[in-house]
Design a protein around this motif. Sequence first.
Motif, PDB file in Angstrom:
ATOM      1  N   ARG A 151       0.923  -1.151   0.019  1.00 37.58           N
ATOM      2  CA  ARG A 151       0.036  -0.042  -0.221  1.00 37.58           C
ATOM      3  C   ARG A 151       0.903   1.052  -0.060  1.00 37.58           C
ATOM      4  O   ARG A 151       1.918   1.202   0.531  1.00 37.58           O
ATOM      5  N   GLU A 152       0.557   2.392  -0.644  1.00 40.09           N
ATOM      6  CA  GLU A 152       1.425   3.328  -0.814  1.00 40.09           C
ATOM      7  C   GLU A 152       0.992   4.463   0.217  1.00 40.09           C
ATOM      8  O   GLU A 152      -0.182   4.748   0.364  1.00 40.09           O
ATOM      9  N   ARG A 153       1.747   4.652   0.875  1.00 45.00           N
ATOM     10  CA  ARG A 153       1.843   5.852   2.175  1.00 45.00           C
ATOM     11  C   ARG A 153       2.473   6.926   2.075  1.00 45.00           C
ATOM     12  O   ARG A 153       3.815   6.818   2.184  1.00 45.00           O
ATOM     13  N   GLU A 154       2.219   8.078   2.062  1.00 42.42           N
ATOM     14  CA  GLU A 154       2.905   9.160   1.668  1.00 42.42           C
ATOM     15  C   GLU A 154       3.930   9.005   0.836  1.00 42.42           C
ATOM     16  O   GLU A 154       5.274   9.401   1.047  1.00 42.42           O
ATOM     17  N   GLY A 155       3.889   8.544  -0.376  1.00 37.65           N
ATOM     18  CA  GLY A 155       4.881   8.236  -1.172  1.00 37.65           C
ATOM     19  C   GLY A 155       5.667   7.151  -1.111  1.00 37.65           C
ATOM     20  O   GLY A 155       6.775   7.053  -1.979  1.00 37.65           O
ATOM     21  N   LYS A 156       5.570   6.272  -0.160  1.00 40.76           N
ATOM     22  CA  LYS A 156       6.418   5.046  -0.021  1.00 40.76           C
ATOM     23  C   LYS A 156       5.588   3.778  -0.031  1.00 40.76           C
ATOM     24  O   LYS A 156       4.386   3.894   0.378  1.00 40.76           O
ATOM     25  N   TRP A 157       6.322   2.812  -0.205  1.00 35.80           N
ATOM     26  CA  TRP A 157       5.359   1.604  -0.346  1.00 35.80           C
ATOM     27  C   TRP A 157       5.635   0.744   0.883  1.00 35.80           C
ATOM     28  O   TRP A 157       6.983   0.457   1.194  1.00 35.80           O
ATOM     29  N   VAL A 158       4.597   0.421   1.384  1.00 38.30           N
ATOM     30  CA  VAL A 158       4.623  -0.477   2.578  1.00 38.30           C
ATOM     31  C   VAL A 158       4.095  -1.678   2.425  1.00 38.30           C
ATOM     32  O   VAL A 158       2.940  -2.083   2.118  1.00 38.30           O
ATOM     33  N   VAL A 159       5.053  -2.812   2.554  1.00 34.99           N
ATOM     34  CA  VAL A 159       4.340  -4.301   2.164  1.00 34.99           C
ATOM     35  C   VAL A 159       3.624  -4.711   3.422  1.00 34.99           C
ATOM     36  O   VAL A 159       4.139  -4.663   4.541  1.00 34.99           O
TER      37      VAL A 159
END
Length: 231
Positions: A108-116
Amino acid sequence: METTKFLSLGVVAMVAMTVSACGGATNSSAGEPPASTPVPAQAAASPPAAGPERLRGEAIVGKDGYGITPCGSDRQRIVEFAPDAQAFIDRFLEPGGRLEFFFDGWVREREGKWVVESVERAHTEGPRCDAPLEQAMFVARGTEPFWSLSLSATGWELQRPGQAALRVQAPATKAGTAYVWQSSTPAAKVEIVPGYCADGMADAASGWKAKLSLDGRTLSGCAHRGALALP
């Protein structure tokens, strides 16, 4: 002269009327603020958060963390792992100190980062980007003896070496976090349960455990999600 005086008085009167009218509008606005335009409920509500997306690609452990090059791309992305996903990867990498592996999971993308958020499977031996996702809800496999299951919302197909494929009609049901297929003819039950599952015959791990009860015998293995959506 009289005409000029008359015109001057007329201009003064008109200016006075204009100032009076403007002053009235200003005072009215100060006393009674204009009514706000109602906002439709659907516009006022916050948009729903986007769901996680499937990510498959080549992963590498570097000094800056974990990088994944998605299938079909040549751009590597730095990813972060949620606690449960991090525990999965730590367990998978622990035995041999691997630095490169194939990754399949949900981000999921959160604040421009990909979080697995979760891991479907990780392996150094097995299908890579050139192998498309199976057209199934789940695919399960086991060893000793070898077997494989392809499961959909309406049933499943069992493959075993030297035997004809067994196809069974049974609806998928949800029991807590598990998915279950149960039939009376033949008397069989398939359970897919979330949990770390290591393949003893390959350098691979999956995010689901599979159990098949058939003809008084129980087969156990690992599973991962295919391309079909869950019910």
